[in-house]
Design an enzyme around this catalytic site. Structure first.
Site, PDB file in Angstrom:
ATOM      1  N   HIS A   8       0.824  -1.201   0.000  1.00  0.00           N
ATOM      2  CA  HIS A   8       0.000   0.000   0.000  1.00  0.00           C
ATOM      3  C   HIS A   8       0.862   1.257   0.000  1.00  0.00           C
ATOM      4  O   HIS A   8       1.613   1.509   0.952  1.00  0.00           O
ATOM      5  CB  HIS A   8      -0.886  -0.025   1.251  1.00  0.00           C
ATOM      6  CG  HIS A   8      -1.845   1.099   1.364  1.00  0.00           C
ATOM      7  ND1 HIS A   8      -1.902   1.915   2.466  1.00  0.00           N
ATOM      8  CD2 HIS A   8      -2.817   1.528   0.523  1.00  0.00           C
ATOM      9  CE1 HIS A   8      -2.867   2.807   2.306  1.00  0.00           C
ATOM     10  NE2 HIS A   8      -3.441   2.597   1.131  1.00  0.00           N
ATOM     11  N   GLU A  35       0.792  -0.516  -4.751  1.00  0.00           N
ATOM     12  CA  GLU A  35      -0.363   0.342  -4.997  1.00  0.00           C
ATOM     13  C   GLU A  35       0.123   1.771  -4.941  1.00  0.00           C
ATOM     14  O   GLU A  35       0.947   2.128  -4.087  1.00  0.00           O
ATOM     15  CB  GLU A  35      -1.438   0.085  -3.938  1.00  0.00           C
ATOM     16  CG  GLU A  35      -2.732   0.867  -4.126  1.00  0.00           C
ATOM     17  CD  GLU A  35      -2.767   2.181  -3.366  1.00  0.00           C
ATOM     18  OE1 GLU A  35      -3.701   2.972  -3.601  1.00  0.00           O
ATOM     19  OE2 GLU A  35      -1.842   2.431  -2.545  1.00  0.00           O
ATOM     20  N   ASP A  37      -1.050   6.162  -6.049  1.00  0.00           N
ATOM     21  CA  ASP A  37      -2.135   7.093  -6.342  1.00  0.00           C
ATOM     22  C   ASP A  37      -1.663   8.155  -7.323  1.00  0.00           C
ATOM     23  O   ASP A  37      -0.626   8.793  -7.101  1.00  0.00           O
ATOM     24  CB  ASP A  37      -2.600   7.790  -5.063  1.00  0.00           C
ATOM     25  CG  ASP A  37      -2.976   6.801  -3.972  1.00  0.00           C
ATOM     26  OD1 ASP A  37      -4.114   6.315  -3.997  1.00  0.00           O
ATOM     27  OD2 ASP A  37      -2.123   6.517  -3.099  1.00  0.00           O
ATOM     28  N   HIS A  50      -1.076  10.713  -2.497  1.00  0.00           N
ATOM     29  CA  HIS A  50      -2.394  10.258  -2.037  1.00  0.00           C
ATOM     30  C   HIS A  50      -3.359  11.403  -1.778  1.00  0.00           C
ATOM     31  O   HIS A  50      -4.441  11.462  -2.356  1.00  0.00           O
ATOM     32  CB  HIS A  50      -2.259   9.405  -0.772  1.00  0.00           C
ATOM     33  CG  HIS A  50      -3.567   8.902  -0.256  1.00  0.00           C
ATOM     34  ND1 HIS A  50      -4.300   9.557   0.705  1.00  0.00           N
ATOM     35  CD2 HIS A  50      -4.281   7.797  -0.590  1.00  0.00           C
ATOM     36  CE1 HIS A  50      -5.421   8.892   0.936  1.00  0.00           C
ATOM     37  NE2 HIS A  50      -5.427   7.817   0.179  1.00  0.00           N
ATOM     38  N   GLU A 111      -4.272   3.776  -8.537  1.00  0.00           N
ATOM     39  CA  GLU A 111      -5.524   4.436  -8.165  1.00  0.00           C
ATOM     40  C   GLU A 111      -5.601   5.833  -8.771  1.00  0.00           C
ATOM     41  O   GLU A 111      -4.739   6.682  -8.515  1.00  0.00           O
ATOM     42  CB  GLU A 111      -5.677   4.528  -6.647  1.00  0.00           C
ATOM     43  CG  GLU A 111      -6.977   5.216  -6.262  1.00  0.00           C
ATOM     44  CD  GLU A 111      -7.217   5.330  -4.765  1.00  0.00           C
ATOM     45  OE1 GLU A 111      -8.132   6.093  -4.382  1.00  0.00           O
ATOM     46  OE2 GLU A 111      -6.491   4.676  -3.997  1.00  0.00           O
TER      47      GLU A 111
END
Length: 324
Positions: A8, A35, A37, A50, A111
Site C-alpha cells: 500500500h 499500490e 495514487d 495520495h 488508483e
C-alpha cells in the site's frame, strides 16, 4: 491459492509513501506489487501522491491541484519520514511506471484520484501514460470514482479496472468486545492508530485546530471529487448502495475485473469473494496489517491483500501454507 501481496503506497512503513524509494523497498522485502495514487497538477501533469494537500509530507502547505509539477518537484517529500530520505522528490506517473517496468514482474494497482474540477481529459492523460509504459499485462487501474473507470475501459478495452468500495462501513465501527463476542477479530490494535496529542483546553491551539481542519477539508474535497455535484446526503446514499459490493457491481453498466474492498466487510459478508468469483471478478481487501486479520481472511481466498506491511504478511501467509 496464494493471494498477491500488494504494498500500500509502497513500503510505506519503511520509506516515504508513494515515492520511488517506497516502491523499490516494497519489492526488496517481498511484495508482489505496489499500490500508488495518481492525481493531476495545475499544469495538467500527473504525479504520485495520495492526498490533495501536501502538508504532512513537505515543510509547506499547499494542494496538488493548485501547484505545477515544477513547484512540486522543488520540494522535499522524504525528510518527514526519515533523514535518510532527505530530498526525495515527488514522482511523476511516467517515472513510477518506468520503475515498475524495470522491476520485473511487479504488479501495479494504480488508483486514479478524481480531479477537483472533474476534468474530462484526466483519464485520457492517464491512459496515454499507461500505454507508453507497456506494462498493461500486470497493471490494474482502480478508483473510488467509477465514472473514471468506465471512461478508462472505453478508451482502452484491454485495460483491467478495479472498483474501489468501502463496503459495509458499519463493520469498521464495532468495538473490539463485539468482534470477540462474534468469535472474530477486527485486526486493529492500539498501536495502529496515529499518535495525536490529546485534546484539552490547554492544547486546543491554532496549530492543532489548523491540522484538524486541514485534514477534514482534504477528506471533504476527496468526496466532492469522487461524487461531483452531489450533496453530503447524496454521497451518503451512494456509499450505502455500495455496502454490498456484489450487488453493487452488478448495477454497473461495465464489468470490472476487480473489486477492492475495506477488509472488515469480509467479516459480515464471508461469501463475498466466492460470489465475485462466480461473476468472473477478482477480489482484493485493504488495508490488512495485522496477523489475526490475515488468518481470518485466509479461508476466504481473496486474490490480493493490500497492506502496509508486505514482509510481515508474507511471513504470516507462509506459516498458514505450511499448516495446510
Amino acid at each position: 491459492m496464494t493471494p498477491e501481496i500488494i504494498a500500500h503506497r509502497g513500503a510505506s512503513y519503511l520509506a516515504p509513501e508513494n515515492t520511488l524509494s517506497a516502491f523499490r523497498k516494497a519489492m526488496e522485502i517481498g511484495a508482489d506489487g505496489v499500490e500508488m495514487d495518481v492525481q493531476q497538477t495545475s499544469d495538467k501533469k500527473l504525479v504520485i501522491h495520495h492526498d490533495f494537500v501536501i502538508d504532512w509530507h513537505t515543510d509547506m502547505r499547499g494542494q496538488i491541484y493548485d501547484m505545477t509539477e515544477g513547484e512540486l518537484k522543488a520540494l522535499d517529500f522524504g525528510s518527514w519520514k526519515d533523514v535518510n530520505y532527505r530530498n526525495e522528490r515527488i514522482a511523476t506517473l511516467q517515472e513510477a511506471l518506468a520503475l515498475c517496468r524495470e522491476m520485473e514482474g511487479t504488479i501495479v494497482q494504480l488508483e486514479m484520484k478524481a480531479t477537483i474540477d472533474d476534468d474530462p481529459d484526466f483519464v485520457p492523460r492517464v491512459i496515454e501514460e499507461v500505454r507508453a509504459a507497456n506494462i498493461t499485462d500486470r497493471l490494474v487501474v482502480i478508483s473510488f470514482n467509477h465514472d473514471l473507470l468506465r471512461q478508462a475501459k472505453q478508451l482502452m478495452p484491454e485495460l483491467k479496472v478495479g472498483v474501489l468500495v468501502y463496503g459495509a462501513l458499519e463493520t469498521m465501527a464495532l468495538p473490539t468486545s463485539t468482534w470477540e463476542m462474534l468469535g472474530l477479530q477486527n485486526g486493529l490494535e492500539e498501536d495502529d492508530f496515529p499518535q495525536l496529542p490529546p485534546l484539552s483546553v490547554e492544547n486546543v491551539d491554532d496549530e492543532n485546530c489548523s491540522w484538524a481542519l486541514r485534514w477534514m477539508g482534504n477528506q471533504i474535497s476527496m468526496l466532492q471529487a469522487n461524487f461531483p455535484g452531489k450533496s453530503l446526503v447524496e454521497v451518503a446514499q451512494r456509499l450505502l448502495e455500495q455496502r454490498d459490493p456484489v450487488k453493487y457491481v452488478q448495477t454497473l453498466d461495465f464489468k470490472p475485473d476487480w473489486v477492492s474492498c475495506e477488509y472488515h466487510t469480509a467479516y459480515q459478508q464471508p461469501s463475498m469473494v466466492q460470489k465475485l468469483h462466480d461473476l468472473g471478478i477478482k477480489a482484493a481487501y485493504w488495508t490488512v496489517d495485522g496477523e489475526q486479520a490475515v488468518k481470518d481472511l485466509w479461508p476466504l481466498q481473496p486474490d490480493a491483500i493490500v497492506t502496509n506491511r508486505p514482509d510481515r504478511v508474507r511471513e504470516w501467509i507462509s506459516e498458514l501454507e505450511m499448516t495446510e
